[in-house]
Design a protein around this motif. Structure first.
Motif, PDB file in Angstrom:
ATOM      1  N   ASN A 331       8.230  39.029 -50.012  1.00 21.45           N
ATOM      2  CA  ASN A 331       8.472  37.428 -49.366  1.00 21.45           C
ATOM      3  C   ASN A 331       9.399  37.774 -48.172  1.00 21.45           C
ATOM      4  O   ASN A 331       9.162  37.225 -46.951  1.00 21.45           O
ATOM      5  N   ALA A 332      10.692  38.096 -48.696  1.00 23.11           N
ATOM      6  CA  ALA A 332      11.834  38.154 -47.589  1.00 23.11           C
ATOM      7  C   ALA A 332      11.402  39.160 -46.438  1.00 23.11           C
ATOM      8  O   ALA A 332      11.576  38.645 -45.215  1.00 23.11           O
ATOM      9  N   ARG A 334       8.154  39.746 -45.543  1.00 20.65           N
ATOM     10  CA  ARG A 334       7.047  39.327 -44.622  1.00 20.65           C
ATOM     11  C   ARG A 334       7.414  38.181 -43.764  1.00 20.65           C
ATOM     12  O   ARG A 334       6.888  37.828 -43.035  1.00 20.65           O
ATOM     13  N   ILE A 364      13.076  27.762 -44.652  1.00 24.07           N
ATOM     14  CA  ILE A 364      11.879  26.871 -45.058  1.00 24.07           C
ATOM     15  C   ILE A 364      12.494  25.401 -44.883  1.00 24.07           C
ATOM     16  O   ILE A 364      13.645  25.099 -45.334  1.00 24.07           O
ATOM     17  N   LEU A 372       7.039  24.899 -53.426  1.00 28.27           N
ATOM     18  CA  LEU A 372       6.611  26.215 -53.027  1.00 28.27           C
ATOM     19  C   LEU A 372       6.150  27.093 -54.337  1.00 28.27           C
ATOM     20  O   LEU A 372       5.200  28.019 -54.073  1.00 28.27           O
ATOM     21  N   TYR A 377       0.299  27.026 -52.552  1.00 25.74           N
ATOM     22  CA  TYR A 377       0.994  26.468 -51.618  1.00 25.74           C
ATOM     23  C   TYR A 377       1.657  27.127 -50.349  1.00 25.74           C
ATOM     24  O   TYR A 377       2.243  28.365 -50.961  1.00 25.74           O
ATOM     25  N   ARG A 378       1.649  27.013 -49.296  1.00 32.56           N
ATOM     26  CA  ARG A 378       1.980  27.607 -48.200  1.00 32.56           C
ATOM     27  C   ARG A 378       2.689  26.916 -47.149  1.00 32.56           C
ATOM     28  O   ARG A 378       2.115  25.673 -46.994  1.00 32.56           O
ATOM     29  N   VAL A 379       3.817  27.116 -46.662  1.00 32.09           N
ATOM     30  CA  VAL A 379       4.391  26.432 -45.656  1.00 32.09           C
ATOM     31  C   VAL A 379       3.563  26.628 -44.353  1.00 32.09           C
ATOM     32  O   VAL A 379       3.665  25.461 -43.777  1.00 32.09           O
ATOM     33  N   ASP A 380       3.266  27.713 -44.140  1.00 32.10           N
ATOM     34  CA  ASP A 380       2.230  27.899 -42.810  1.00 32.10           C
ATOM     35  C   ASP A 380       1.194  28.701 -43.065  1.00 32.10           C
ATOM     36  O   ASP A 380       1.358  30.003 -43.326  1.00 32.10           O
ATOM     37  N   GLY A 389      -0.614  36.754 -47.142  1.00 27.97           N
ATOM     38  CA  GLY A 389      -0.276  36.189 -48.582  1.00 27.97           C
ATOM     39  C   GLY A 389      -1.407  35.540 -49.112  1.00 27.97           C
ATOM     40  O   GLY A 389      -2.523  35.155 -48.345  1.00 27.97           O
ATOM     41  N   THR A 390      -1.136  35.086 -50.492  1.00 28.16           N
ATOM     42  CA  THR A 390      -2.472  34.323 -51.313  1.00 28.16           C
ATOM     43  C   THR A 390      -1.818  33.110 -51.621  1.00 28.16           C
ATOM     44  O   THR A 390      -2.907  32.329 -52.188  1.00 28.16           O
ATOM     45  N   GLY A 391      -0.467  32.910 -51.325  1.00 30.72           N
ATOM     46  CA  GLY A 391      -0.147  31.427 -51.847  1.00 30.72           C
ATOM     47  C   GLY A 391       0.242  31.416 -53.369  1.00 30.72           C
ATOM     48  O   GLY A 391       0.412  30.697 -53.872  1.00 30.72           O
ATOM     49  N   GLY A 393       2.138  34.040 -55.177  1.00 34.79           N
ATOM     50  CA  GLY A 393       3.310  35.059 -55.226  1.00 34.79           C
ATOM     51  C   GLY A 393       4.317  34.231 -56.014  1.00 34.79           C
ATOM     52  O   GLY A 393       4.835  34.735 -57.175  1.00 34.79           O
ATOM     53  N   SER A 395       4.164  31.233 -57.648  1.00 37.90           N
ATOM     54  CA  SER A 395       3.556  30.892 -58.750  1.00 37.90           C
ATOM     55  C   SER A 395       3.801  31.846 -59.953  1.00 37.90           C
ATOM     56  O   SER A 395       4.038  31.276 -61.002  1.00 37.90           O
ATOM     57  N   SER A 418      16.841  32.242 -46.098  1.00 36.92           N
ATOM     58  CA  SER A 418      16.577  31.620 -47.371  1.00 36.92           C
ATOM     59  C   SER A 418      17.095  32.769 -48.469  1.00 36.92           C
ATOM     60  O   SER A 418      17.502  33.828 -48.241  1.00 36.92           O
TER      61      SER A 418
END
Ligand code: ADP
Length: 436
Positions: A331-332, A334, A364, A372, A377-380, A389-391, A393, A395, A418
């Motif tokens: 994530n960091a 991407r 964020i 999150l 759940y995605r921010v964008d 992304g699959t939303g 990660g 979780s 972040s």
């Protein structure tokens, strides 16, 4: 003494008594008078015994019964025996009733017994809690008067209990109750109220999950379908278009594959509440995380540092922890633009060993932070799609950490970067050595 022996002895005594009376009568030459007086004496004696017996039964049956061997003693002992047996039976009944009530009182579901006039006959403690009833204060009160919810009142008054009724508790809006009524006996009813809050929430989550997965699969499938239709149309096949179509189809197929893989990983982690634990050497784990990170960064100008305080060995599930660490590092990478700096570290803290991933990327906004770790759940959305992304990660990270008695901490400032971290408790630390 058995009945026939008593009867025999009574007869013998009576005959002997009348013989004696006859002899006395003959002696005084007044047989009739002697027999009359003798009979009167017997009647009076028995009358006295009878009055004593009646007094004993009504006023002092708890006193010891007469123990002599006369037939009156026999009657006393018989009555005494049946009184004692009754007392014993009553005690057993009272204790069975109180055990039944204690059992019903301990039930997690609310139980209210009421009659055909809707008057409350009994309620257990869960019913008092869920429905706000009081006991014995509400004994005899009408159920439909005490619970003022319109739908509930109509349900009770209508008396058609073939369906269940779901309503919020009159005592606490956050609790959802399911009411069922069953009739028993000739005119008695029992109302059972069950707390279905968690069940309903689970059902809503299940529905949302199915809807989310369907939605996630719909977009790549629509794209694939669109291109396949174009390819079907032979006139449209030119090399440039063909290349574009295969690239897009590959991307979408890859997206669906990642989604299914992540879903399988998540379901595996969620169901393994007690994963097979093993000794994990953190330097080896870190090496694997680093390899994955380097592949993901590729040629991008992103600087990444890895730090390990000590060569710790911890007790945990290696595959799960690797997945959590890799998700955070990925994530960091991407969500940080070219030129960003990322720091990945395992550090000893006062309460355990902390894993952290800090970046100076996109950051964020605060209102997203608490959501999150929700699935999908995605921010964008568009940015997440772009980065593959699959939303799911975070979780996955959350559930891995639950299995390792830890929680995910997120600190982020929009536009500045972040920091995602978690602490592996001191108790899971097996050894600490020096990094080789
Ligand atoms: P995804 O697969 O979409 O990345 P995740 O569950 O891993 O899903 O992350 C959820 C959302 O959190 C992402 O869509 C992204 O917007 C945000 N996010 C996660 N990590 C970072 C980060 N390091 N920097 C900025 N945003 C992040």
């Amino acid at each position: 003494m058995p009945d026939h022996r008593l009867l025999k002895s009574m007869l013998i005594k009576l005959i002997a008594y009348y013989w004696l009376l006859m002899i006395i009568g003959l002696y005084f030459e007044k047989i009739v008078d002697t027999l009359f007086v003798g009979s009167l004496v017997i009647i009076l004696i028995n009358l006295k015994e009878f009055i004593t017996l009646v007094h004993w039964i009504w006023h002092s049956p708890h006193k010891q019964a007469v123990k002599n061997n006369s037939y009156w003693g026999y009657i006393y002992r018989g009555i005494d025996k049946s009184i004692k047996a009754n007392r014993q039976r009553r005690k057993q009944l009272i204790s069975a009733l109180s055990q039944f009530r204690e059992g019903a009182d301990a039930l997690p579901d609310g139980i209210v017994v009421f009659n055909q006039d809707n008057a409350i006959l009994w309620c257990n403690s869960a019913a008092r809690k869920f429905l706000g009833l009081s006991w014995p204060g509400d004994r005899g009160q009408l159920l439909n008067n005490l619970i003022r919810h319109q739908q509930f009142r109509q349900y009770i008054i209508r008396g058609d209990f073939s369906q269940r009724l779901e309503l919020p508790s009159p005592h606490n809006d956050a609790v959802l109750l399911e009411h069922r009524v069953t009739s028993y006996g000739s005119d008695l009813f029992v109302l059972m109220s069950r707390d279905v809050t968690v069940l309903t929430q689970l059902e809503q989550m299940r529905r949302k999950f199915v809807a989310d997965v369907s939605h996630e699969l719909k977009t790549p499938l629509t794209v694939l379908h669109g291109y396949l239709e174009l390819i079907d149309d032979e006139d449209n096949i030119d090399p440039l278009m063909w290349r574009k179509a295969t690239t897009a189809m590959k991307t979408q197929a890859h997206r669906m594959q990642s989604l299914v893989e992540q879903l399988l990983a998540l379901s595996k982690i969620e169901t393994s509440q007690q994963p097979d634990n093993e000794k994990i050497k953190l330097n080896e784990l870190m090496a694997l995380v680093k390899d994955d990170a380097m592949v993901l960064i590729g040629e991008r100008p992103v600087s990444i540092e890895f730090e390990l305080d000590d060569n710790f060995t911890i007790d945990g599930n290696e595959a799960q922890l690797l997945s959590a660490c890799t998700n955070l590092v990925s994530n960091a990478i991407r969500y940080s633009p070219d030129g960003s700096n990322i720091k990945v570290a395992w550090r000893q803290q006062h309460n355990g060993i902390e894993f952290s991933v800090a970046d100076d990327g996109l950051g964020i906004a605060p209102h997203h932070l608490t959501r999150l770790t929700e699935r999908f759940y995605r921010v964008d959305q568009s940015r997440s799609n772009q980065t593959g992304g699959t939303g799911l990660g975070l979780s996955i990270v959350k559930h891995v950490l639950v299995n390792h008695q830890s929680t995910l901490e997120i600190a982020s400032v929009e536009g500045q970067g972040s920091r995602f971290s978690f602490v592996i408790d001191q108790r899971l630390l097996l050894t600490a050595g020096t990094v080789s």
